[in-house]
Design a protein around this motif. Structure first.
Motif, PDB file in Angstrom:
ATOM      1  N   LEU A  67      -2.385  -4.487  -5.976  1.00 47.98           N
ATOM      2  CA  LEU A  67      -0.990  -4.913  -6.074  1.00 47.98           C
ATOM      3  C   LEU A  67      -0.051  -3.720  -6.023  1.00 47.98           C
ATOM      4  N   CYS A  68      -0.356  -2.670  -6.759  1.00 48.37           N
ATOM      5  CA  CYS A  68       0.500  -1.471  -6.758  1.00 48.37           C
ATOM      6  C   CYS A  68       0.573  -0.854  -5.363  1.00 48.37           C
ATOM      7  N   ARG A  74       8.509  -7.557   0.048  1.00 49.78           N
ATOM      8  CA  ARG A  74       7.748  -8.808  -0.023  1.00 49.78           C
ATOM      9  C   ARG A  74       7.689  -9.391  -1.436  1.00 49.78           C
ATOM     10  N   PHE A  75       8.256  -8.688  -2.417  1.00 54.00           N
ATOM     11  CA  PHE A  75       8.110  -9.070  -3.820  1.00 54.00           C
ATOM     12  C   PHE A  75       9.461  -9.300  -4.482  1.00 54.00           C
ATOM     13  N   THR A  76       9.468 -10.183  -5.490  1.00 56.44           N
ATOM     14  CA  THR A  76      10.705 -10.448  -6.225  1.00 56.44           C
ATOM     15  C   THR A  76      11.100  -9.225  -7.048  1.00 56.44           C
ATOM     16  N   PRO A  77      12.393  -9.067  -7.300  1.00 58.05           N
ATOM     17  CA  PRO A  77      12.841  -7.919  -8.090  1.00 58.05           C
ATOM     18  C   PRO A  77      12.202  -7.855  -9.477  1.00 58.05           C
ATOM     19  N   TRP A  78      12.074  -9.010 -10.153  1.00 56.16           N
ATOM     20  CA  TRP A  78      11.504  -8.981 -11.501  1.00 56.16           C
ATOM     21  C   TRP A  78      10.024  -8.631 -11.487  1.00 56.16           C
ATOM     22  N   PHE A  79       9.289  -9.091 -10.500  1.00 56.23           N
ATOM     23  CA  PHE A  79       7.862  -8.786 -10.427  1.00 56.23           C
ATOM     24  C   PHE A  79       7.663  -7.289 -10.183  1.00 56.23           C
ATOM     25  N   LYS A  80       8.503  -6.698  -9.346  1.00 60.15           N
ATOM     26  CA  LYS A  80       8.426  -5.248  -9.119  1.00 60.15           C
ATOM     27  C   LYS A  80       8.703  -4.495 -10.421  1.00 60.15           C
ATOM     28  N   LEU A  81       9.683  -4.968 -11.192  1.00 62.68           N
ATOM     29  CA  LEU A  81       9.978  -4.318 -12.477  1.00 62.68           C
ATOM     30  C   LEU A  81       8.798  -4.432 -13.442  1.00 62.68           C
ATOM     31  N   TYR A  82       8.179  -5.609 -13.510  1.00 63.40           N
ATOM     32  CA  TYR A  82       7.031  -5.788 -14.398  1.00 63.40           C
ATOM     33  C   TYR A  82       5.899  -4.840 -14.020  1.00 63.40           C
ATOM     34  N   VAL A  83       5.599  -4.758 -12.728  1.00 63.25           N
ATOM     35  CA  VAL A  83       4.487  -3.906 -12.287  1.00 63.25           C
ATOM     36  C   VAL A  83       4.829  -2.431 -12.468  1.00 63.25           C
ATOM     37  N   GLU A  84       6.095  -2.085 -12.307  1.00 66.10           N
ATOM     38  CA  GLU A  84       6.513  -0.697 -12.559  1.00 66.10           C
ATOM     39  C   GLU A  84       6.309  -0.347 -14.036  1.00 66.10           C
ATOM     40  N   ARG A  85       6.665  -1.263 -14.927  1.00 67.64           N
ATOM     41  CA  ARG A  85       6.522  -1.012 -16.376  1.00 67.64           C
ATOM     42  C   ARG A  85       5.074  -1.106 -16.838  1.00 67.64           C
ATOM     43  N   TYR A  86       4.301  -1.995 -16.239  1.00 71.07           N
ATOM     44  CA  TYR A  86       2.914  -2.262 -16.673  1.00 71.07           C
ATOM     45  C   TYR A  86       1.977  -2.243 -15.442  1.00 71.07           C
ATOM     46  N   PRO A  87       1.774  -1.063 -14.820  1.00 72.70           N
ATOM     47  CA  PRO A  87       0.997  -1.013 -13.575  1.00 72.70           C
ATOM     48  C   PRO A  87      -0.453  -1.500 -13.727  1.00 72.70           C
ATOM     49  N   ASP A  88      -0.997  -1.436 -14.938  1.00 71.15           N
ATOM     50  CA  ASP A  88      -2.359  -1.927 -15.139  1.00 71.15           C
ATOM     51  C   ASP A  88      -2.362  -3.420 -15.483  1.00 71.15           C
ATOM     52  N   LEU A  89      -1.186  -4.030 -15.444  1.00 73.62           N
ATOM     53  CA  LEU A  89      -0.978  -5.452 -15.751  1.00 73.62           C
ATOM     54  C   LEU A  89      -1.395  -5.798 -17.181  1.00 73.62           C
TER      55      LEU A  89
END
Length: 175
Positions: free
Chosen positions: A148-149, A158-173
């Motif tokens: 995903l990263c 291709r990704f929503t703004p909030w999903f990009k923010l979540y993955v930026e903050r928590y890259p290991d999910l």
């Protein structure tokens, strides 16, 4: 366009109290409001969804498993369970994890300014019978955090703004 213009959601006043507001008005005026995000995992794989093109914002973009807003006088727990059923046709035990806040332009003159209750679920995808609502979801797929990263860096559009923010903050999910 699936607008849901008559849905009333809880907005958050400066003193922390809640007040009712029409959902589209909250997004037009960037009013701080409650939301939910659900992350369904099979081991380290996350189920993500591509939002239906007809959604009132971010249509066609990939997002986490499910995201929405509680109705006025609905708990975030009830909302998460309801919406995962409405969007993906599943019922899974959800565990509330953390609360995050963010603000993002979502295009078309709309803005998200949210306090998000995040939920996770663990499933066995071999036995999970998805029944995606085509008015909500175009496609689903399973991704690993690393994959995903890499994809988000290569194709952020291709990704929503909030999903990009979540993955930026928590890259290991580790939501």
């Amino acid at each position: 366009m699936t607008a849901s213009t008559d849905i009333i959601i809880p907005a958050i006043a400066g003193d922390g109290s809640l007040f009712p507001i029409e959902k589209l008005q909250a997004h037009r005026e960037a009013v701080f409001h409650l939301a939910i995000s659900v992350f369904v995992f099979d081991g380290t794989h996350l189920l993500i969804q591509q939002r239906a093109e007809s959604k009132y914002h971010c249509g066609g973009l990939w997002a986490n498993t499910c995201c929405s807003h509680p109705n006025w006088n609905e708990t975030v727990e009830a909302c998460a369970s309801r919406r995962i059923g409405e969007e993906l046709g599943i019922s899974v035990p959800l565990e509330r994890r953390r609360t995050v806040e963010y603000s993002a332009d979502v295009g078309g003159g709309l803005h998200e300014h949210e306090r998000v209750a995040m939920f996770v679920a663990s499933v066995d995808r071999a036995t999970l019978a998805l029944d995606a609502n085509p008015d909500e979801v175009m496609a689903t797929r399973w991704v690993t955090p690393a994959g995903l990263c890499i994809e988000m860096r290569a194709h952020p559009e291709r990704f929503t703004p909030w999903f990009k923010l979540y993955v930026e903050r928590y890259p290991d999910l580790a939501i």
